[in-house]
Design an enzyme around this catalytic site. Structure first.
Site, PDB file in Angstrom:
ATOM      1  N   SER A 105      -6.112   3.604   3.925  1.00  0.00           N
ATOM      2  CA  SER A 105      -5.597   2.799   2.815  1.00  0.00           C
ATOM      3  C   SER A 105      -6.713   2.176   1.985  1.00  0.00           C
ATOM      4  O   SER A 105      -6.655   1.000   1.601  1.00  0.00           O
ATOM      5  CB  SER A 105      -4.662   1.705   3.353  1.00  0.00           C
ATOM      6  OG  SER A 105      -3.729   1.323   2.375  1.00  0.00           O
ATOM      7  N   LYS A 124       0.225   3.868  -2.702  1.00  0.00           N
ATOM      8  CA  LYS A 124      -0.766   4.951  -2.645  1.00  0.00           C
ATOM      9  C   LYS A 124      -0.128   6.334  -2.506  1.00  0.00           C
ATOM     10  O   LYS A 124      -0.799   7.345  -2.707  1.00  0.00           O
ATOM     11  CB  LYS A 124      -1.741   4.691  -1.498  1.00  0.00           C
ATOM     12  CG  LYS A 124      -2.586   3.426  -1.700  1.00  0.00           C
ATOM     13  CD  LYS A 124      -3.536   3.195  -0.538  1.00  0.00           C
ATOM     14  CE  LYS A 124      -4.465   2.017  -0.817  1.00  0.00           C
ATOM     15  NZ  LYS A 124      -3.826   0.720  -0.601  1.00  0.00           N
ATOM     16  N   SER A 142       0.779  -1.240   0.000  1.00  0.00           N
ATOM     17  CA  SER A 142       0.000   0.000   0.000  1.00  0.00           C
ATOM     18  C   SER A 142       0.810   1.289   0.000  1.00  0.00           C
ATOM     19  O   SER A 142       0.236   2.372  -0.126  1.00  0.00           O
ATOM     20  CB  SER A 142      -0.961   0.017   1.191  1.00  0.00           C
ATOM     21  OG  SER A 142      -2.043  -0.856   0.952  1.00  0.00           O
TER      22      SER A 142
END
Length: 512
Positions: free
Chosen positions: A149, A94, A91
């Site tokens: 997230s 991102k 993640s």
């Protein structure tokens, strides 16, 4: 016929042999497996590429397979471990998605969640529970991405900005390349596992360095908690940052942290990106493939603490006393521009900033942004431009460029005199000077020629030749008179006719 006792004994022996072989085989394979694991661990310990740029030879104990620490202003690497190893980011992807969204998207837009956004978030992927048809403010969605997230929000942002997720992913890769990331490839906007979705600690540090230049991004990923108002299909949502280093109540709270992003998948392990500031120093740390979130926090804190310890927090990168340059000053009169001279230019003040101690001062340069011609009047301390201070190709800081001497404007009367003087120079003095120069050149040529003649003796030869000619002429005249006398003596004994012929012949000889 086979004896039953013999057959029974044979079968019994075969069973015992099989059991013993199986036991020994399990023990042998277990040892081999253990040996391989030990070899791999030992190899990892000995082949890890660890470079401490601040203090050569010093290693820091890190659990993460790969890590990096850079100066957030210059990009200078302070510490690295396997920083160019390609790994799955999970993640922390991102950060790139969030940067593109904040820098190119309109945060006041409305996102409409599609079924494709829900289906594409990945089974078990993190989310904030959006449903198909739900509408959420773009900015609110970004808080969902950076704090919780939320995979489905990443998908919705991709579709909203680029029309399709595939087009947005192409933009992600283009953006990464433009930043200087040459070891990465992204396959989705959220980081859910894909074999073709990978990056390195170094590339993630570059992406983060770029992302923190956006104020909206910095504001969002540094927020501890946030509330998304009720939408058309859902009640209000309360969001909390997953990064424990940003939470004051956490045991891993880091007071100097500005923002951070966590990540995890089975294939990637735990990943974490952190951005911190202290006493003017700015650091970015990236850790990847750690075993457990606790280790990502411990490694990040270790890196950041070490980084701040190797800084010179008040390093002078531009001295107002030492820096000096000049610029022309001009003034216009009747559509003509006149140069009035130059003024001295310096920095308005000393510029100091926090930089790693090992950074070379030779790589710090100053670029002056000042007009080629300044217009009078120019007074002391007038701002006449700016001074940009660079470390290699990275802009560190800018300062005002100020005049340290003055150049007053001339009156119209003074400018009129200046114009008259220029005209005299143009139409009288210049032609006169040209004539003088030509005359001087003529004299020089004559002088040089005379000197050459004297050196070569050419003049003496001419004089001698002239004297020889004169001497020869006088001799010829004398010989003519003698011949005439001889003719006269001979003529006394001749007839009148012969005497006449003799005299005429003598006269001709004399004339010769």
């Amino acid at each position: 016929m086979i004896n039953k006792t013999v057959l029974y004994n044979f079968i019994t022996f075969l069973l015992i042999f099989t059991v013993l072989f199986s036991i020994n085989s399990v023990e042998i394979f277990a040892e081999n497996e253990t040996s391989v694991q030990q070899t791999e661990q030992s190899t990892e310990g000995t082949t890890a590429e660890i470079i401490n740029h601040a203090e050569s030879g010093r290693e820091i104990a890190l659990n993460s397979e790969a890590a990096i620490l850079i100066d957030a202003n210059t990009g200078v690497v302070i510490y690295e471990k396997n920083a160019h190893e390609k790994l799955y980011p999970a993640s922390i992807t991102k950060i790139l998605t969030g940067y593109i969204a904040c820098s190119e998207g309109n945060l006041d837009d409305t996102l409409t969640v599609s079924q494709n956004a829900i289906d594409g978030m990945g089974i078990g992927g993190s989310s904030i529970g959006l449903v198909p048809g739900e509408q959420v403010n773009f900015r609110d969605g970004m808080y969902g991405v950076m704090l919780e997230s939320a995979n489905e929000v990443c998908m919705a942002i991709a579709e909203h900005m680029s029309g399709t997720v595939e087009a947005f992913v192409e933009k992600m890769n283009e953006t990464a390349k433009s930043i200087g990331c040459n070891e990465s490839h992204f396959a989705n906007p959220h980081g859910f596992h894909n074999d073709d979705h990978y990056t390195t600690c170094y590339d993630m540090a570059l992406i983060t360095k770029k992302a923190i230049t956006n104020e909206d991004f910095n504001q969002i990923w540094g927020t501890v908690s946030y509330q998304i108002p009720a939408t058309n299909l859902n009640v209000a949502r309360y969001l909390n940052h997953k990064d424990k280093m940003i939470k004051p109540t956490s045991e891993y709270y880091y007071p100097n942290l500005i923002g951070g992003k966590t990540g995890y998948t089975d294939e990637a392990g735990n990943t974490l990106v952190s951005y911190a500031e202290k006493d003017g120093a700015s650091l970015i740390s990236v850790v990847m493939k750690a075993e457990g979130y606790d280790n990502t926090y411990k490694d990040s804190i270790t890196l950041l603490d070490y980084g701040f310890s190797v800084y010179d927090t008040s390093r002078t990168i531009l001295s107002a006393e030492d820096y000096q340059t000049t610029a022309k000053v001009v003034q216009t009169y009747k559509d003509k521009t006149y140069e009035l001279g130059t003024v001295a230019i310096g920095a308005s003040t000393d510029i100091t900033m926090a930089l790693p101690k090992f950074m070379s001062a030779d790589k710090i340069t100053v670029k002056a942004n000042i007009d080629e011609n300044l217009t009078a009047p120019v007074a002391i301390d007038d701002i006449v431009g700016s001074l940009d201070i660079y470390y290699e190709d990275t802009l560190l800081e800018s300062a005002d460029a100020v005049a340290t001497s003055e150049a007053p404007a001339l009156s119209d009367k003074e400018l009129a005199k200046r114009a008259l003087k220029d005209n005299l120079e143009k139409y009288v003095m210049i032609p006169l000077m040209i004539l003088i120069v030509l005359f001087v050149l003529f004299l020089i040529v004559v002088f040089i020629k005379t000197v050459i003649n004297m050196i070569t003796g050419k003049g003496k030869k001419k004089k001698k030749k002239k004297k020889r000619k004169q001497h020869k002429g006088s001799k010829r005249k004398g010989s003519g008179k003698k011949r005439r006398k001889r003719h006269v003596r001979k003529a006394n004994g001749m007839s009148a006719q012969k005497r006449r012929e003799r005299f005429e012949a003598a006269a001709e000889d004399y004339d010769d």
